[in-house]
Design a protein around this motif. Structure first.
Motif, mmCIF file in Angstrom:
data_model
loop_
_atom_site.group_PDB
_atom_site.id
_atom_site.type_symbol
_atom_site.label_atom_id
_atom_site.label_comp_id
_atom_site.label_asym_id
_atom_site.label_seq_id
_atom_site.Cartn_x
_atom_site.Cartn_y
_atom_site.Cartn_z
ATOM 1 N N GLU A 186 0.842 -1.185 0.095
ATOM 2 C CA GLU A 186 0.018 -0.108 0.032
ATOM 3 C C GLU A 186 1.044 1.263 0.007
ATOM 4 O O GLU A 186 1.536 1.480 0.803
ATOM 5 C CB GLU A 186 -0.872 -0.081 1.179
ATOM 6 N N ASP A 187 0.392 2.309 -0.874
ATOM 7 C CA ASP A 187 1.034 3.622 -0.722
ATOM 8 C C ASP A 187 0.110 4.487 -0.298
ATOM 9 O O ASP A 187 -0.932 4.788 -0.840
ATOM 10 C CB ASP A 187 1.346 4.031 -2.255
ATOM 11 N N ALA A 188 0.087 4.676 1.066
ATOM 12 C CA ALA A 188 -0.999 5.529 1.907
ATOM 13 C C ALA A 188 -0.380 6.845 2.139
ATOM 14 O O ALA A 188 -0.732 7.581 3.170
ATOM 15 C CB ALA A 188 -1.241 4.835 3.076
ATOM 16 N N ALA A 189 0.458 7.403 1.223
ATOM 17 C CA ALA A 189 0.933 8.657 1.394
ATOM 18 C C ALA A 189 0.136 9.830 1.542
ATOM 19 O O ALA A 189 0.189 10.895 2.258
ATOM 20 C CB ALA A 189 2.282 9.028 0.313
ATOM 21 N N HIS A 190 -1.068 9.734 0.971
ATOM 22 C CA HIS A 190 -2.134 10.655 1.058
ATOM 23 C C HIS A 190 -3.239 10.510 2.180
ATOM 24 O O HIS A 190 -4.412 11.127 2.070
ATOM 25 C CB HIS A 190 -2.885 10.787 -0.363
ATOM 26 N N ALA A 191 -3.231 9.009 2.697
ATOM 27 C CA ALA A 191 -4.315 8.839 3.497
ATOM 28 C C ALA A 191 -4.327 8.773 5.091
ATOM 29 O O ALA A 191 -5.064 7.798 5.512
ATOM 30 C CB ALA A 191 -4.930 7.455 2.738
ATOM 31 N N HIS A 192 -3.877 9.375 5.515
ATOM 32 C CA HIS A 192 -3.579 9.279 7.222
ATOM 33 C C HIS A 192 -5.000 9.472 7.712
ATOM 34 O O HIS A 192 -5.835 10.447 7.675
ATOM 35 C CB HIS A 192 -2.864 10.681 7.521
ATOM 36 N N GLY A 193 -5.136 8.161 8.415
ATOM 37 C CA GLY A 193 -6.408 8.196 9.125
ATOM 38 C C GLY A 193 -7.552 7.733 8.411
ATOM 39 O O GLY A 193 -8.668 7.299 9.000
ATOM 40 N N ALA A 194 -7.511 7.528 7.189
ATOM 41 C CA ALA A 194 -8.394 6.617 6.308
ATOM 42 C C ALA A 194 -8.399 5.382 6.483
ATOM 43 O O ALA A 194 -7.436 4.866 7.270
ATOM 44 C CB ALA A 194 -8.086 7.089 4.891
ATOM 45 N N ILE A 209 3.470 2.228 3.296
ATOM 46 C CA ILE A 209 4.233 3.454 3.625
ATOM 47 C C ILE A 209 3.162 4.688 3.680
ATOM 48 O O ILE A 209 2.173 4.702 3.283
ATOM 49 C CB ILE A 209 5.442 3.837 2.595
ATOM 50 N N TYR A 210 3.661 5.581 4.535
ATOM 51 C CA TYR A 210 3.018 6.805 4.785
ATOM 52 C C TYR A 210 4.064 8.139 4.404
ATOM 53 O O TYR A 210 5.081 7.718 4.645
ATOM 54 C CB TYR A 210 2.413 7.245 6.058
ATOM 55 N N GLY A 224 8.488 9.841 6.943
ATOM 56 C CA GLY A 224 7.778 8.820 6.299
ATOM 57 C C GLY A 224 7.749 7.845 7.469
ATOM 58 O O GLY A 224 8.297 7.621 8.301
ATOM 59 N N MET A 225 6.893 6.835 7.066
ATOM 60 C CA MET A 225 6.602 5.647 7.822
ATOM 61 C C MET A 225 6.414 4.335 7.134
ATOM 62 O O MET A 225 5.827 4.469 6.107
ATOM 63 C CB MET A 225 5.313 6.099 8.954
ATOM 64 N N GLY A 226 6.840 3.224 7.631
ATOM 65 C CA GLY A 226 6.834 2.049 6.970
ATOM 66 C C GLY A 226 5.845 1.191 7.959
ATOM 67 O O GLY A 226 5.960 1.379 9.043
ATOM 68 N N MET A 227 5.084 0.332 7.264
ATOM 69 C CA MET A 227 3.958 -0.381 7.954
ATOM 70 C C MET A 227 4.276 -1.872 7.500
ATOM 71 O O MET A 227 4.373 -2.157 6.322
ATOM 72 C CB MET A 227 2.742 0.200 7.551
ATOM 73 N N TYR A 228 4.563 -2.814 8.654
ATOM 74 C CA TYR A 228 4.842 -4.107 8.264
ATOM 75 C C TYR A 228 3.856 -5.180 9.081
ATOM 76 O O TYR A 228 3.782 -5.026 10.137
ATOM 77 C CB TYR A 228 6.373 -4.433 8.701
ATOM 78 N N GLN A 229 3.606 -6.252 8.497
ATOM 79 C CA GLN A 229 2.695 -7.180 9.101
ATOM 80 C C GLN A 229 3.477 -8.287 9.546
ATOM 81 O O GLN A 229 2.930 -9.153 10.551
ATOM 82 C CB GLN A 229 1.784 -7.806 8.080
ATOM 83 N N THR A 230 4.861 -8.508 9.214
ATOM 84 C CA THR A 230 5.690 -9.493 9.724
ATOM 85 C C THR A 230 6.808 -9.184 10.430
ATOM 86 O O THR A 230 7.414 -8.168 9.864
ATOM 87 C CB THR A 230 5.734 -10.662 8.767
#
Length: 426
Positions: A186-194, A209-210, A224-230
């Motif tokens: 996911e590229d969530a760079a536009h979607a904080h809180g969505a 990422i954000y 920026g921020m990376g998001m990881y499930q594992t």
């Protein structure tokens, strides 16, 4: 009662619109709200006393780097993500994500052409190949049907970008990825809180990422921020740009052996940016709710006009609003060119605009084989991209309680629509 009130307002607006000449032709402008107050209500980014106080406090404390794990823990709690890592910007988070995939050269990743270059270009450092996917003209988000047509045996991952803060249809995309054995990113760079179905963007995919750059929903100037499930993805992505991290990993981690070097990059987020982001996070939901309320009031009126629509948002999606209020204006149905429309609205006092998103597949670097381990294929056309770029208008977001301003902006549209036969159709 809401529908009746809207109808009455539209009736009054239509009468006034027909009885007045367009400002571009010498009539009075529809927007009389003071310019300095409009500027204050629409200015972005917005930093207040809390941000300024926190920056001063941090500078005086001389404990800068403590800010980073604090922000990471707060963001992890807010998004309910298993693992997160702060980066210096969204681009470095994307680069680290592609490294963490650990895919063989020639592996394909589906990505919209309607996106920022880092989402595509960073793949080349690891021999990965972007497969350009169109966007849905009703949402400006990832077109799953186009992706299905472009699937090949080399396709290993899908990257969904949540354009302008609107979540992609993550349930459908996720189901297809599972069916085909693909990794969802996911590229969530536009979607904080969505979110979708109560689950935050950035947490549906294996990684996401954000960005916290100045224009973003939660700005820290850069970040920026990376998001990881594992844990595996997290450790590889973190160690790529954070040489100080391997020593923190459990003793059974294969990445722990790279203490002192990581994997060669330095992507640490600036502590002052983390401090700004922490303060922004405290008010994110409240600010987003106010912006969404203002947008809703305006759209309820504007979408009554022929040719104007809004991006489709499902009931189980909660969107954010990044940068502007995006409207779709079907130029043929409206009978007016976009250039003429924006010119007329500006004369009425509305800061309307448009900006055609650069289509990545049309840019020079993708057509030159020397930059690529495996050159990407260049599609002949992207009808969704073309439609959205040619048929959108941006309205400014309003970050305060300003019903009079929103009424005047809406009235300006109604006025222009009442006289649009006098403006160029193309």
């Amino acid at each position: 009662s809401g529908a009746v009130a809207t109808g009455l307002a539209l009736g009054r607006g239509a009468y006034a619109a027909k009885s007045e000449s367009l400002a571009i032709n010498g009539g009075p402008p529809a927007v009389t709200y003071p310019a300095n107050r409009i500027s204050a209500l629409t200015r972005w980014p917005r930093y207040g006393k809390a941000e300024k106080a926190r920056l001063h406090e941090l500078i005086e404390s001389n404990k800068y780097y403590e800010e980073l794990p604090l922000f990471e823990e707060e963001w992890k709690t807010y998004t309910n993500a298993p693992f997160v890592k702060a980066h210096m910007n969204g681009s470095s988070a994307l680069t680290s994500m592609y490294f963490a995939l650990d895919l063989p050269p020639g592996s394909e990743i589906m990505v919209p052409s309607y996106t920022f270059f880092s989402a595509c270009l960073a793949m080349r450092f690891f021999g990965l190949v972007p497969v350009f996917v169109d966007i849905d003209p009703k949402t400006a988000c990832f077109d799953l049907e186009d992706a299905k047509r472009k699937l090949t045996p080399n396709t290993k991952a899908v990257e969904a970008m949540h354009s302008w803060g609107l979540p992609c249809e993550l349930d459908r995309i996720s189901e297809w990825c599972k069916e085909k054995g693909l990794i969802l990113l996911e590229d969530a760079a536009h979607a904080h809180g969505a979110s979708m179905q109560g689950k935050k963007t950035g947490t549906w995919g294996a990684m996401g990422i954000y960005s916290f750059q100045t224009t973003k929903v939660m700005p820290s100037v850069e970040g920026g921020m990376g998001m990881y499930q594992t844990r595996e993805y997290f450790e590889r992505a973190a160690a790529f740009g954070h040489y100080e991290d391997p020593i923190k990993f459990p003793e059974d981690s294969p990445i722990r052996a790279y203490v002192g070097t990581g994997f060669g990059q330095k992507y640490r987020m600036h502590p002052l940016a983390a401090a700004l982001a922490r303060e922004q996070l405290k008010t994110l939901d409240k600010t987003s709710a106010l912006v969404a309320k203002n947008v809703r009031v305006m759209k309820d009126r504007l979408t009554q006009l022929p040719g104007i629509s809004e991006p489709r948002c499902r009931p189980d999606q909660q969107r954010a609003y990044y940068s502007a209020n995006l409207l779709f204006v079907d130029n043929k149905q409206a009978g007016i060119s976009r250039e003429a429309l924006v010119k007329a609205l500006k004369a009425e006092g509305v800061n309307a605009s448009f900006w055609d998103y650069p289509q990545q597949h049309k840019l020079k670097i993708y057509s030159e084989a020397k930059w690529w381990h495996h050159p990407p294929a260049i599609p002949e056309s992207m009808p969704g991209n073309e439609y959205v770029n040619a048929n959108h208008v941006f309205m400014p977001l309003v970050y305060g309680d300003a019903p009079e301003l929103i009424d005047q902006y809406s009235a300006a549209f109604e006025k222009v629509w009442a006289h649009r036969d006098k403006l160029p159709a193309s």
